[in-house]
Motif scaffolding. Structure first.
Motif, PDB file in Angstrom:
ATOM      1  N   SER A  48       0.827  -1.215   0.000  1.00 43.90           N
ATOM      2  CA  SER A  48       0.000   0.000   0.000  1.00 43.90           C
ATOM      3  C   SER A  48       0.853   1.252   0.000  1.00 43.90           C
ATOM      4  O   SER A  48       0.605   2.204  -0.756  1.00 43.90           O
ATOM      5  CB  SER A  48      -0.926   0.012   1.219  1.00 43.90           C
ATOM      6  OG  SER A  48      -1.839  -1.047   1.183  1.00 43.90           O
ATOM      7  N   TYR A 203      -6.371   0.584  -0.165  1.00 46.63           N
ATOM      8  CA  TYR A 203      -5.874   1.436   0.919  1.00 46.63           C
ATOM      9  C   TYR A 203      -4.832   2.418   0.390  1.00 46.63           C
ATOM     10  O   TYR A 203      -4.850   3.607   0.739  1.00 46.63           O
ATOM     11  CB  TYR A 203      -5.259   0.600   2.042  1.00 46.63           C
ATOM     12  CG  TYR A 203      -4.922   1.429   3.259  1.00 46.63           C
ATOM     13  CD1 TYR A 203      -5.904   1.740   4.193  1.00 46.63           C
ATOM     14  CD2 TYR A 203      -3.628   1.920   3.469  1.00 46.63           C
ATOM     15  CE1 TYR A 203      -5.611   2.518   5.303  1.00 46.63           C
ATOM     16  CE2 TYR A 203      -3.333   2.692   4.574  1.00 46.63           C
ATOM     17  CZ  TYR A 203      -4.325   2.982   5.492  1.00 46.63           C
ATOM     18  OH  TYR A 203      -4.017   3.774   6.584  1.00 46.63           O
ATOM     19  N   GLY A 204      -3.920   1.915  -0.459  1.00 50.40           N
ATOM     20  CA  GLY A 204      -2.926   2.811  -1.050  1.00 50.40           C
ATOM     21  C   GLY A 204      -3.579   3.909  -1.869  1.00 50.40           C
ATOM     22  O   GLY A 204      -3.204   5.077  -1.795  1.00 50.40           O
TER      23      GLY A 204
END
Length: 388
Positions: A48, A203-204
């Motif tokens: 991420s 999420y990243g």
């Protein structure tokens, strides 16, 4: 500050302080995006942050190359010929994230202070709003300075809270990891590698959506070497703190911590430290909430200031900049505060995953394609790919 903290380190701290919000401090994001999925999620915080780090670097190089330091002007350079459609789409996405995340910051901080001191929730959110407002009207330099101080405090707190628990409960961490791998501890995800990778990518990308708030700070170190240092340092700071939280919570996976609303609070209440660590984690959550609000609100304030002065001369814009900054910050802070009072926080939390995959398509993929030279425009012809 320049003599003590280099500009690239200050920018890395801006990234960290905005990433470390109430959701991160509570541990809920680590559980939702990683521990709730297959055992291979142990590798995914680094994945991420690699996505975020590359996007962070390429985005700031674009800002430096074309001298575009508000996200609206920057997005037009990013999208080139399709900017007429994509730039407004990103602007809508960024402002949605701004309002949602800052509203969550108000709500999380307000609730935490209420539990700690018994004061009114509304009063608490007003105080948090006032702090964010004051920090944002004094400009990018103060934001970087406050981000540096806040980041050092938060990193110290994370070490104090999680390192003793990781050391003391290390056998439990190993045991729980084996149990998750064997399937005897239920996580909640599909249990596939693809599922872990998908949530890591989301999420990243979710963190990438906030890039619009970082662009203004490119002015502090506009050369590629400094920006590369900021990205690398930011990657290690963010990844390291994510893993401390990951392993600290993993130590209690067999005790139902994955179902807790505030996993980090469960850790300090059942682990090493007891009562005083409960106070410390509460402080972390409040500081994290404020730092996120400051970074995001200031990034949008710069855009509104430019909009307010769009029909003025350069001299007039300079003269009016202070009052425009105050007005812009006030508008944004009040809007976020109102959303926090409407009781939309549960819906906001559920929407994070959706914001992540939309950002992946709208922003992260275009930035990476531009950065690696796989998507180029005529104005790039005199330059090598951003990755170089």
């Amino acid at each position: 500050m320049k003599k003590i903290i280099p500009a690239h380190l200050a920018i890395a701290f801006v990234w960290f302080s905005s990433h470390f919000g109430g959701g991160f401090a509570s541990g809920r994001q680590i559980v939702a995006f990683y521990l709730n999925h297959q055992w291979t999620s142990i590798f995914m915080p680094a994945v991420s942050m690699l996505i975020m780090g590359l996007s962070f670097y390429f985005s700031m190089v674009i800002a430096a190359r074309f001298s575009v330091f508000d996200y609206s002007s920057w997005s037009r350079k990013l999208y080139g010929g399709i900017a007429s459609f994509m730039a407004p789409l990103y602007e809508l996405l960024f402002n949605t994230l701004l309002v949602l995340v800052t509203a969550v910051a108000f709500a999380t901080g307000g609730s935490t202070i209420t539990k700690a001191f018994g004061t009114s929730y509304i009063l608490n959110t007003v105080v948090i709003a006032a702090i964010i407002f004051v920090l944002t009207i004094y400009g990018a330099e103060l934001v970087r300075k406050s981000a540096t101080i806040v980041s050092i405090i938060l990193i110290a707190c994370i070490f104090i809270i999680y390192v003793p628990n990781i050391v003391y409960f290390f056998p439990d961490i190993v045991s729980n990891f084996k149990a998750i791998k064997a399937g005897t501890i239920a996580t909640g995800g599909s249990g596939t590698l693809l599922d872990s990778i998908w949530w890591a990518a989301k999420y990243g990308a979710l963190q990438c959506c906030a890039i619009g708030a970082y662009i203004v700070h490119t002015q502090a170190c506009p050369d590629k070497a400094s920006l590369k240092k900021a990205a690398v340092v930011g990657f290690f700071i963010n990844t390291g703190t994510m893993y401390l939280t990951y392993f600290g919570i993993l130590a209690f996976a067999d005790q139902g911590v994955l179902k807790e609303a505030v996993p980090s609070l469960f850790v300090v209440m059942h682990g090493v430290g007891g009562t005083w660590m409960t106070v410390l984690i509460s402080l972390c959550i409040v500081i994290g909430a404020v730092s996120t609000g400051v970074a995001l609100v200031y990034g949008t304030t710069n855009r509104l200031v430019n909009f307010m002065g769009r029909n003025m001369t350069a001299e007039q814009r300079t003269g009016k900049r202070a009052i425009h900054s105050i007005c812009a910050s006030a508008i944004l802070v009040i809007a976020c505060w109102i959303v926090a009072q409407l009781g939309l926080i549960p819906l906001i939390g559920k929407g994070y995953g959706n914001v992540g995959w939309v950002t992946l398509l709208v922003l992260t993929v275009p930035v990476l394609l531009r950065g690696f030279g796989l998507w180029r425009f005529p104005e790039d012809s005199a330059e090598k790919v951003l990755a170089e």
